[in-house]
Enzyme design. Structure first.
Site, PDB file in Angstrom:
ATOM      1  N   ARG A  34      69.578  14.466  18.582  1.00  0.00           N
ATOM      2  CA  ARG A  34      68.785  13.233  18.618  1.00  0.00           C
ATOM      3  C   ARG A  34      69.719  12.054  18.828  1.00  0.00           C
ATOM      4  NH1 ARG A  34      63.957  13.227  14.326  1.00  0.00           N
ATOM      5  NH2 ARG A  34      64.669  11.082  14.358  1.00  0.00           N
ATOM      6  N   ALA A  37      73.353  11.967  17.135  1.00  0.00           N
ATOM      7  CA  ALA A  37      74.245  12.971  17.737  1.00  0.00           C
ATOM      8  C   ALA A  37      74.631  12.571  19.154  1.00  0.00           C
ATOM      9  CB  ALA A  37      73.587  14.343  17.717  1.00  0.00           C
ATOM     10  N   HIS A  38      73.692  12.040  19.919  1.00  0.00           N
ATOM     11  CA  HIS A  38      74.011  11.587  21.275  1.00  0.00           C
ATOM     12  C   HIS A  38      75.038  10.460  21.242  1.00  0.00           C
ATOM     13  CE1 HIS A  38      70.677  13.935  22.887  1.00  0.00           C
ATOM     14  NE2 HIS A  38      71.183  13.682  24.075  1.00  0.00           N
ATOM     15  N   LYS A  39      74.872   9.538  20.324  1.00  0.00           N
ATOM     16  CA  LYS A  39      75.828   8.432  20.197  1.00  0.00           C
ATOM     17  C   LYS A  39      77.233   8.985  19.953  1.00  0.00           C
ATOM     18  CE  LYS A  39      76.490   4.098  17.640  1.00  0.00           C
ATOM     19  NZ  LYS A  39      77.775   4.241  16.995  1.00  0.00           N
TER      20      LYS A  39
END
Length: 191
Positions: A34, A37-39
């Site tokens: 989400r 985690a993408h960041k």
């Protein structure tokens, strides 16, 4: 509209064969991630660190599953709203990810990145998280465990169902589906 049964990793040819409106059933490995985690993944790439999984041909599912009850592999695993990943998605597609799964509209930058990278955006049915979890055979946290439900998990799935919304050719099921069935003045406009 066609039906595709795909085993991961997804090849460039398989991704390009999927068109908006097609049904897709995925078997193999998919990864959960989400916004948090993408960041971190994008920060890791910027710092020269590798991603926690091989992105080539990978599928990322935008989900923060609930804890499993006794006898379950994973709790409810319904899709989260995809536009929250829009600022990260082009970078992930450039790394070789061939499909992302979520719900809702994608922005123009993501649609352009799907075309540029030969990838697809798939939608899973929102509100059906308990049923979708039944398609998950194994789940293992592989990165960012401190994020709890938003940690990256490697899932082994069998015939995980989704519908292609945006394809590698610019097709858009939300736009095209509405234009076929809804009067122009009643069409829902993406945010």
């Amino acid at each position: 509209m066609a039906r595709h049964y795909i085993t991961t990793p997804i090849s460039p040819e398989q991704a390009k064969a999927i068109r908006s409106g097609d049904e897709v059933y995925i078997t193999g490995t998919i990864y959960t991630a989400r916004d948090a985690a993408h960041k971190r993944m994008v920060e890791d790439l910027a710092a020269g660190r590798p991603l926690p999984f091989d992105p080539r041909g990978a599928v990322i599912y935008y989900v923060g599953p609930t804890p499993p009850k006794p006898g379950q592999v994973l709790g409810s695993a319904g899709p989260t709203t995809s536009y929250r990943m829009d600022k990260y998605t082009p970078t992930m597609l450039q790394q070789g990810v061939k499909a992302v799964i979520g719900k809702g509209y994608r922005g123009p930058e993501v649609k352009a990145a799907l075309v540029a990278n030969g990838a697809v955006y798939l939608a899973a049915t929102g509100g059906a998280g308990a049923l979708l979890a039944k398609r998950i055979e194994e789940a293992e946290v592989i990165a960012y465990e401190d994020l709890g439900p938003e940690a990256i998990r490697r899932l082994r799935v069998k015939d995980f169902p989704a519908v292609c919304i945006n394809d590698a050719h610019g097709g858009d099921q939300y736009r095209d589906g509405q234009s076929e069935w809804v009067a122009p003045d009643a069409m829902v406009k993406p945010k």
